[in-house]
Design a protein around this motif. Structure first.
Motif, PDB file in Angstrom:
ATOM      1  N   ALA A  47       0.742  -1.279  -0.323  1.00  0.00           N
ATOM      2  CA  ALA A  47      -0.139   0.250  -0.053  1.00  0.00           C
ATOM      3  C   ALA A  47       0.834   1.098   0.001  1.00  0.00           C
ATOM      4  CB  ALA A  47      -0.826   0.243   0.764  1.00  0.00           C
ATOM      5  N   SER A  48       1.968   1.053   0.450  1.00  0.00           N
ATOM      6  CA  SER A  48       2.797   2.375   0.617  1.00  0.00           C
ATOM      7  C   SER A  48       3.712   2.094  -0.978  1.00  0.00           C
ATOM      8  CB  SER A  48       3.773   1.922   1.791  1.00  0.00           C
ATOM      9  OG  SER A  48       4.975   3.583   1.485  1.00  0.00           O
ATOM     10  N   LEU A  49       3.702   1.748  -1.190  1.00  0.00           N
ATOM     11  CA  LEU A  49       4.565   1.704  -2.939  1.00  0.00           C
ATOM     12  C   LEU A  49       3.533   2.668  -3.692  1.00  0.00           C
ATOM     13  CD1 LEU A  49       6.797  -1.385  -2.989  1.00  0.00           C
ATOM     14  CD2 LEU A  49       7.676   0.786  -2.952  1.00  0.00           C
ATOM     15  N   VAL A  50       2.155   2.008  -3.559  1.00  0.00           N
ATOM     16  CA  VAL A  50       1.049   2.111  -4.386  1.00  0.00           C
ATOM     17  C   VAL A  50       1.446   4.057  -4.102  1.00  0.00           C
ATOM     18  CG1 VAL A  50      -1.251   2.499  -4.574  1.00  0.00           C
ATOM     19  CG2 VAL A  50      -0.082  -0.043  -4.405  1.00  0.00           C
ATOM     20  N   ASP A  51       0.793   4.247  -2.875  1.00  0.00           N
ATOM     21  CA  ASP A  51       0.699   6.262  -2.809  1.00  0.00           C
ATOM     22  C   ASP A  51       1.888   6.282  -3.112  1.00  0.00           C
ATOM     23  OD1 ASP A  51      -1.074   5.114  -0.918  1.00  0.00           O
ATOM     24  OD2 ASP A  51      -0.282   4.992   0.357  1.00  0.00           O
ATOM     25  N   GLN A  52       2.948   5.768  -3.420  1.00  0.00           N
ATOM     26  CA  GLN A  52       4.215   6.959  -3.490  1.00  0.00           C
ATOM     27  C   GLN A  52       4.831   6.435  -5.541  1.00  0.00           C
ATOM     28  OE1 GLN A  52       8.011   4.797  -1.677  1.00  0.00           O
ATOM     29  NE2 GLN A  52       6.276   5.381  -0.388  1.00  0.00           N
ATOM     30  N   SER A  53       3.765   5.877  -5.263  1.00  0.00           N
ATOM     31  CA  SER A  53       3.876   4.692  -7.677  1.00  0.00           C
ATOM     32  C   SER A  53       3.369   5.146  -8.573  1.00  0.00           C
ATOM     33  CB  SER A  53       4.071   3.637  -7.317  1.00  0.00           C
ATOM     34  OG  SER A  53       4.372   2.819  -8.781  1.00  0.00           O
ATOM     35  N   PRO A  54       2.873   5.989  -9.443  1.00  0.00           N
ATOM     36  CA  PRO A  54       1.810   6.697 -10.093  1.00  0.00           C
ATOM     37  C   PRO A  54       1.384   5.658 -10.970  1.00  0.00           C
ATOM     38  CG  PRO A  54       3.830   8.221 -10.899  1.00  0.00           C
ATOM     39  CD  PRO A  54       3.625   7.461  -9.411  1.00  0.00           C
ATOM     40  N   LYS A  55       0.411   5.385 -11.316  1.00  0.00           N
ATOM     41  CA  LYS A  55      -0.273   4.159 -12.207  1.00  0.00           C
ATOM     42  C   LYS A  55       0.440   4.250 -13.697  1.00  0.00           C
ATOM     43  CE  LYS A  55      -5.095   3.688 -10.990  1.00  0.00           C
ATOM     44  NZ  LYS A  55      -4.998   4.651  -9.745  1.00  0.00           N
ATOM     45  N   ASP A  56       1.408   5.465 -14.302  1.00  0.00           N
ATOM     46  CA  ASP A  56       1.350   5.224 -15.494  1.00  0.00           C
ATOM     47  C   ASP A  56       3.243   5.088 -14.694  1.00  0.00           C
ATOM     48  OD1 ASP A  56      -0.402   5.491 -16.932  1.00  0.00           O
ATOM     49  OD2 ASP A  56       0.072   7.836 -17.107  1.00  0.00           O
ATOM     50  N   ASP A  57       3.902   4.842 -13.653  1.00  0.00           N
ATOM     51  CA  ASP A  57       5.030   4.292 -13.343  1.00  0.00           C
ATOM     52  C   ASP A  57       5.116   3.263 -12.251  1.00  0.00           C
ATOM     53  OD1 ASP A  57       7.345   3.979 -14.084  1.00  0.00           O
ATOM     54  OD2 ASP A  57       8.076   6.286 -12.620  1.00  0.00           O
ATOM     55  N   LEU A  58       4.612   2.157 -12.578  1.00  0.00           N
ATOM     56  CA  LEU A  58       4.706   1.094 -11.615  1.00  0.00           C
ATOM     57  C   LEU A  58       6.034   1.054 -11.360  1.00  0.00           C
ATOM     58  CD1 LEU A  58       1.614  -1.163 -13.266  1.00  0.00           C
ATOM     59  CD2 LEU A  58       1.464   0.706 -11.323  1.00  0.00           C
ATOM     60  N   HIS A  59       5.754   1.215  -9.896  1.00  0.00           N
ATOM     61  CA  HIS A  59       7.484   0.490  -8.720  1.00  0.00           C
ATOM     62  C   HIS A  59       7.643  -0.930  -9.134  1.00  0.00           C
ATOM     63  CE1 HIS A  59       9.996  -0.211  -5.942  1.00  0.00           C
ATOM     64  NE2 HIS A  59      10.051   0.860  -5.520  1.00  0.00           N
ATOM     65  N   PRO A  60       8.623  -1.209  -9.398  1.00  0.00           N
ATOM     66  CA  PRO A  60       9.000  -2.392  -9.627  1.00  0.00           C
ATOM     67  C   PRO A  60       9.025  -3.682  -8.193  1.00  0.00           C
ATOM     68  CG  PRO A  60      11.128  -1.195 -10.924  1.00  0.00           C
ATOM     69  CD  PRO A  60       9.418  -0.192  -9.858  1.00  0.00           C
ATOM     70  N   ASP A  61       8.787  -3.789  -7.263  1.00  0.00           N
ATOM     71  CA  ASP A  61       8.265  -4.034  -6.834  1.00  0.00           C
ATOM     72  C   ASP A  61       6.796  -4.524  -6.488  1.00  0.00           C
ATOM     73  OD1 ASP A  61      11.034  -4.395  -5.438  1.00  0.00           O
ATOM     74  OD2 ASP A  61      10.618  -2.803  -3.731  1.00  0.00           O
ATOM     75  N   LEU A  62       5.962  -3.250  -7.357  1.00  0.00           N
ATOM     76  CA  LEU A  62       4.695  -4.065  -7.447  1.00  0.00           C
ATOM     77  C   LEU A  62       3.929  -5.062  -8.060  1.00  0.00           C
ATOM     78  CD1 LEU A  62       3.330  -0.077  -7.570  1.00  0.00           C
ATOM     79  CD2 LEU A  62       3.076  -1.828  -5.127  1.00  0.00           C
ATOM     80  N   ILE A  63       5.010  -5.638  -9.103  1.00  0.00           N
ATOM     81  CA  ILE A  63       5.111  -6.092 -10.463  1.00  0.00           C
ATOM     82  C   ILE A  63       6.196  -7.460 -10.021  1.00  0.00           C
ATOM     83  CG2 ILE A  63       5.429  -6.304 -12.476  1.00  0.00           C
ATOM     84  CD1 ILE A  63       5.795  -3.505 -12.631  1.00  0.00           C
ATOM     85  N   LYS A  64       7.089  -7.415  -9.684  1.00  0.00           N
ATOM     86  CA  LYS A  64       8.300  -8.923  -9.945  1.00  0.00           C
ATOM     87  C   LYS A  64       7.233  -9.974  -9.102  1.00  0.00           C
ATOM     88  CE  LYS A  64       9.600  -7.642  -4.887  1.00  0.00           C
ATOM     89  NZ  LYS A  64      11.271  -7.723  -4.584  1.00  0.00           N
TER      90      LYS A  64
END
Length: 333
Positions: A56-73
């Motif tokens: 959830a914290s990464l979502v707060d920092q990560s716009p949808k157009d630039d997903l943080h790699p840790d959300l994906i891996k």
């Protein structure tokens, strides 16, 4: 199996995350349900979903157009709701995953065009209506899976308030999209309530309502008047009304497909058999007559209600849609 669901619409997000979770997928949302125990502005919590504070914290920092790699891996499937730029800007990071673009009825020719290169590279597409095949430059589908509603939740129509209701937001600001003039002229002279934000100052406006109030209004009011939202084939509000069984009077194919958009994606005239499961017309005098008949003839309204609900369960019932998602998601998982 773990799903990353990238959302732009919290009501659909709620519905689909519930189904995926019930199917046994571990779901994580880049949307209102990144903290599923809190729910969203418009829908309740989903306590069955996993809650990961770090995610959830990464979502707060990560716009949808630039997903943080840790959300994906650690995700197996990525489902992206509608917005093409989410696919385009994240493609190099997500293309090694199973990526599904979920349509929500807002696609037009340019959307199809910009998604074509990613379609060629393996982007899967799940449409929400067969009528989307009428979009100019249509780039195909892997499945058509409609939105759904739970018949156990949307039910119990009684129609003891002899008045019209409608659901739409910002109708006057989106006059072309929402056909406000048609709505206003057709309902003139009848008791009518228009629910939804952004309608303040309109004579029909009844303000915003909660989730529970929505279901109650659908049960109590006699008629639901539907003017759609360009360019959608149908809306969630339509299927909530259809499933509840409140008799629907709707504009037809001509009025539902505004010439500005140059595509014939409106579907209500194919869903509702006129005079059996509701009423559909492009003639405002006919629409007004249908409204009058339902407001003054409760037996007619009850017959329409029963037929409508049966059709709604067939097309939009949760069990059917859940099974379609089960079959589709398991194809390559």
């Amino acid at each position: 199996m773990r799903i990353l669901y990238v959302s732009v619409h919290d009501v659909l997000e709620y519905d689909e995350l519930k189904i995926f979770t019930e199917l046994g997928y571990e779901c994580f949302s880049h949307g209102s349900y990144c903290r599923p125990h809190l729910g969203s502005e418009n829908r309740p919590p989903i306590p069955e979903m996993s809650y990961d504070p770090h995610f959830a914290s990464l979502v707060d920092q990560s716009p949808k157009d630039d997903l943080h790699p840790d959300l994906i891996k650690d995700k197996d499937i990525i489902i992206i709701m509608h917005i093409p730029s989410i696919v385009i800007n994240n493609w190099e990071k997500i293309k090694h995953k199973r990526v599904i673009w979920r349509s929500i009825g807002q696609s037009v020719a340019w959307v199809e065009q910009v998604l074509q290169p990613y379609r060629n590279q393996g982007l899967e597409i799940v449409r929400y209506s067969p009528r989307e095949r009428m979009i100019p430059g249509y780039i195909g589908e892997d499945a058509v899976i409609r939105f759904y509603k739970d018949p156990a939740e949307y039910n119990g129509w009684v129609g003891d308030k002899s008045q019209i209701m409608a659901l739409n937001r910002w109708m006057i600001q989106r006059a072309i999209d929402c056909s406000y003039d048609i709505f206003h002229k057709t309902c003139s002279g009848y008791p009518v309530k228009l629910f939804g934000p952004g309608n303040e100052g309109l004579p029909e406006s009844a303000g915003e309502i909660t989730y529970e109030q929505l279901k109650q209004e659908l049960r109590e009011n006699r008629v639901f008047f539907y003017t759609g939202t360009q360019v959608t084939s149908y809306t969630l509000g339509f299927i909530e009304a259809f499933m509840t069984g409140i008799p629907i009077v709707s504009i037809g194919e001509k009025l539902g497909n505004h010439e500005f958009y140059k595509q014939q994606t409106f579907e209500i005239q194919e869903i509702i058999e006129n005079g059996k499961e509701g009423f559909v017309s492009d003639n405002m005098l006919e629409l007004k007559t249908y409204l009058h008949s339902l407001l003054t003839n409760y037996e007619l309204a009850k017959t329409i209600s029963n037929n409508a609900r049966n059709k709604a369960i067939q097309l939009f019932g949760k069990d059917n849609i859940k099974q379609q998602w089960r079959q589709y998601l398991s194809k390559r998982s």
